[in-house]
Design an enzyme around this catalytic site. Structure first.
Site, PDB file in Angstrom:
ATOM      1  CG  ASP A 145       5.465  -8.432  -5.405  1.00 29.80           C
ATOM      2  OD1 ASP A 145       5.282  -8.071  -4.236  1.00 29.80           O
ATOM      3  OD2 ASP A 145       6.581  -8.372  -5.959  1.00 29.80           O
ATOM      4  CG  LEU A 180      -1.953  -1.056   1.328  1.00 26.42           C
ATOM      5  CD1 LEU A 180      -2.314  -1.331   2.772  1.00 26.42           C
ATOM      6  CD2 LEU A 180      -3.172  -0.581   0.548  1.00 26.42           C
TER       7      LEU A 180
END
Lengths: 335, 441
Positions: free
Chosen positions: B320, B79
């Site tokens: 990913d 994030l």
């Protein structure tokens, strides 16, 4: 693998000179031919030709160099260009200004050509991809990737001594792993069609799958020397030696240093080359470096001619001067 | 975390009732693949097929010619918040996630500060509720500050909401510490996520092979991965811990995992969508968008990864996701930052396995829903009655052109720019709320 060769413009003329890979044989021959007249410029009373008058060339060196930078500078000056030398400590740039920011600043000063040396592979490609269209980039060495003008001056030197490339056996000895010179030489030699390229070093200094570049790998120097026409010794770059690559300089010299005794295995008329600077007693015996088979200093002189040829071919595009015949011929070749 | 749970349940009472009609429902967990309507109330799925009596839909989504499947679960998703908000935020990256059909994502602990105490977990969960639009799960640091020296308080972190533990991209060098970490995790039934690479062999930036040799880039050999897997498999056997290997990159790694599974070890593994579709060849000439860790390897490795997925040795596909600012990729290759902003292409790239590898749609969807749910031990990843209404609706036949400038992620770093991909997300629902709708654009 190269989707588009950014080294050529739409007309197939030389725009950037970044790596030997991507050029066909006639491209390389045309550069060698173009260098021939320049090889004699220094013998004239006035050493200058006015080909690049009014052009500004920037030597952008992110890595220390004396020989390469000086020969590029001399080449530019003999072509009547204005030269700006900028030496940048890479550690200083990594702290603040990015490589491209710096470049755009220089562009704003209306330069025509960047000659770039950088310690990272791909730096010259990156710059060429991001400069304004009117600017040419010449790679003066990027990381372990490529040093095309060095390879071309070596080819020029070989041609002056050997005439034909076709039947030559060339051996390259030393730190192939870290050598951009070796990679460029291998591409150039194979493109020009030599009979065989051999690389010689312990496995610690040979990169994985080097065979895919079209070379034979030897770990024993004597057997590699048998029948050799050209012997290229590489500098053992001590500053790049990290970790346990070699036990000692002494052992290296005994196994891979070029001595009189080892040289006897090569052909009697074999020439000995070295991109410099040489480590006497580490990779080559002084008696050979200064001996009759050595062409090491000739390489330096030829470096100026080759660099003049490359600069005039790239920058000459945008000038209203008539390109040499060979270049016109390339542009017309369809394949 | 009673405060957050309460907040969620209070909010769900105000959620609209929704019917998704005319769609082809694929729910691998329940072996369901048929045309059905789905009805949603208070954030939950309350009926499949006919609507219950007295059900009044506030909103009807017509999913004709589309697939309705559980919201995707992404096992590895950065994030960038907290700590690296110039690259991405919980607000921006969860919006990118739902645009890719992802409703639950799992964030590794290498944030800043590192997720090695309960306060950070709480902070991320709170931000997820207030600023995010997807469910965020966290993995705890296996060792304090990811330094590989002292064990983290992984049990307390589990109680705070972490769904597993990992040392992320920082391999634990000390074998004794690794052994103890695995034993401790095993004692508390915590799954350990392992990104396998030998720290001494991993100094490079590209697969060690013909391409790295040609480009003069420092290589990362396959053995960097296999040595680490081999060591950790021994310790897994010793400790009995449940382990998940992240992002396999080589044929030999698939072999090792397969052998371990055949030997009865509790190990699973995943692969990124980009390792299924790119190889070392794609980094020529110095395409920094293809700079990833582990590196893209050979075509043979790519083929083995695909086979591993088909055979089930590799249980799931991850994005990913690693958004970067534009300057992170503008440097000589080795100096660029590794990673791809990949969540928005995850589903389409996974779906390519249907056409290219003869996997069934249901099997591909399982790798993104029921299988990761099982690994994380989550109730999500299904459309069962009573479960949270996390739903992804996509048109399996729509083509779309990847345009980096149109990505919702703050990171525009994708090597798939200008690829034409098949399978486009049209609606995403999280807990019964429409959090993404293609028509909105």
């Amino acid at each position: 693998m190269i989707s588009k060769n950014i080294q050529l413009d739409e007309q197939g003329r030389l725009k950037h000179f970044l790596s030997i890979e991507g050029f066909k044989r006639q491209h390389l021959i045309s550069i060698l031919d173009a260098a021939e007249p320049f090889a004699n410029v220094h013998e004239q009373a006035v050493k200058k030709v006015p080909l690049l008058r009014g052009k500004t060339i920037v030597n952008l060196f992110f890595e220390a160099s004396t020989r390469t930078r000086t020969t590029f500078e001399l080449a530019a000056k003999r072509l009547s260009a204005d030269v700006l030398n900028i030496n940048i400590n890479t550690s200083a740039t990594s702290k603040g200004e990015s490589l491209l920011d710096m470049l755009h600043n220089l562009e704003a000063m209306h330069c025509d050509m960047f000659i770039v040396r950088h310690n990272q592979s791909g730096a010259a490609h990156l710059i060429a991809q991001h400069v304004s269209p009117h600017i040419s980039v010449i790679n003066a060495g990027d990381g372990c990737h490529s040093h095309p003008s060095q390879a071309m001056l070596d080819m020029f030197t070989i041609r002056r001594h050997k005439k034909e490339f076709a039947n030559l056996i060339v051996i390259i000895v030393g730190d192939i792993l870290h050598s951009r010179v070796a990679r460029s030489q291998i591409h150039a030699l194979n493109t020009l069609g030599v009979s065989e390229v051999r690389v010689v070093a312990p496995k610690t200094l040979i990169p994985t799958q080097i065979e895919t570049l079209g070379v034979h790998v030897y770990h024993d120097m004597q057997s590699a020397l048998i029948g050799a026409d050209v012997i290229i010794m590489l500098r053992l770059q001590k500053e790049r030696m990290q970790g346990a690559l070699l036990p000692s300089e002494d052992e290296y010299y005994h196994q891979y240093g070029l001595t009189e005794q080892k040289l006897a295995y090569a052909k009697p008329d074999a020439i000995v080359m070295h991109p410099g600077p040489i480590n006497r007693g580490v990779e080559i015996a002084s008696s050979i470096a200064d001996g009759p088979q050595s062409v090491i200093l000739e390489q330096v002189t030829n470096g100026i001619a080759i660099r003049m040829a490359v600069m005039s071919q790239t920058l000459g595009r945008s000038l209203n001067i008539k390109p040499p015949k060979q270049i016109t011929a390339i542009a017309e070749e369809s394949h | 975390m009673p405060d957050i749970t309460q907040l969620t349940s209070v909010l769900s009472l105000n959620k609209p009732t929704i019917s998704i009609i005319n769609g082809r429902v694929i729910d691998p967990k329940n072996h369901l693949d048929q045309d059905l309507d789905i009805h949603i109330q208070h954030g939950k799925i309350i009926a499949l097929g006919a609507a219950p009596a007295n059900f009044q839909a506030d909103q009807i989504i017509d999913a004709k010619a589309q697939i309705v499947c559980p919201g995707l679960i992404d096992l590895r998703f950065r994030l960038r918040e907290p700590g690296y908000e110039t690259k991405g935020t919980i607000a921006s990256e969860t919006r990118a996630a739902v645009a890719g059909g992802v409703t639950s994502l799992c964030c590794p602990p290498d944030t800043n500060p590192i997720i090695d105490n309960a306060a950070i977990v709480k902070l991320i969960r709170l931000k997820a509720e207030t600023e995010g639009v997807a469910k965020i799960y966290t993995l705890s640091a296996l060792t304090q500050q990811l330094q590989g020296e002292k064990l983290s308080e992984m049990r307390e972190l589990k109680d705070a909401g972490c769904v597993g533990t990992t040392n992320a991209l920082h391999p634990v060098k000390n074998t004794l510490v690794m052994r103890r970490a695995l034993e401790y995790a095993s004692s508390h039934d915590i799954t350990v996520f392992i990104q396998a690479f030998d720290p001494w062999l991993s100094g490079g930036c590209a697969h060690e092979g013909a391409v790295s040799t040609r480009l003069g880039l420092a290589g990362i050999p396959v053995s960097a991965e296999t040595i680490a897997i081999a060591r950790d498999l021994q310790l897994i056997e010793l400790s009995g811990v449940k382990a998940h290997f992240c992002q396999l990159s080589s044929a030999k790694a698939v072999q090792l995992i397969q052998q371990a599974q055949e030997d009865g070890l509790p190990v699973s593994a995943d692969v990124t969508a980009h390792h299924l579709h790119l190889t070392e060849m794609d980094i020529a000439d110095f395409n920094s968008d293809c700079h990833v860790i582990p590196p893209l390897r050979t075509q043979r490795d790519q083929e083995a990864l695909r086979q591993g997925l088909v055979s089930g040795v590799i249980s799931n596909i991850v994005s990913d996701h690693q958004p970067h600012g534009s300057d992170a990729k503008l440097a000589p290759f080795a100096e660029t930052e590794a990673g791809i902003s990949s969540v928005e292409t995850l589903l389409s790239l996974a779906l390519k396995m249907v056409d290219e590898q003869a996997m069934s749609l249901s099997d591909v969807i399982a790798t993104l829903t029921s299988k990761p749910a099982k690994i994380l031990n989550l109730p999500e990843g299904t459309l069962s009655i009573g479960s949270d209404a996390d739903v992804c609706i996509f048109d399996p036949n729509a083509y779309w052109l990847v345009d980096r400038d149109k990505l919702l992620s703050q990171g525009k770093n994708t090597p798939f720019h200008s690829w034409e991909l098949k399978g486009e997300v049209t609606h995403t629902l999280k807990s019964g709320e429409v959090v993404f709708s293609k028509a909105k654009e």
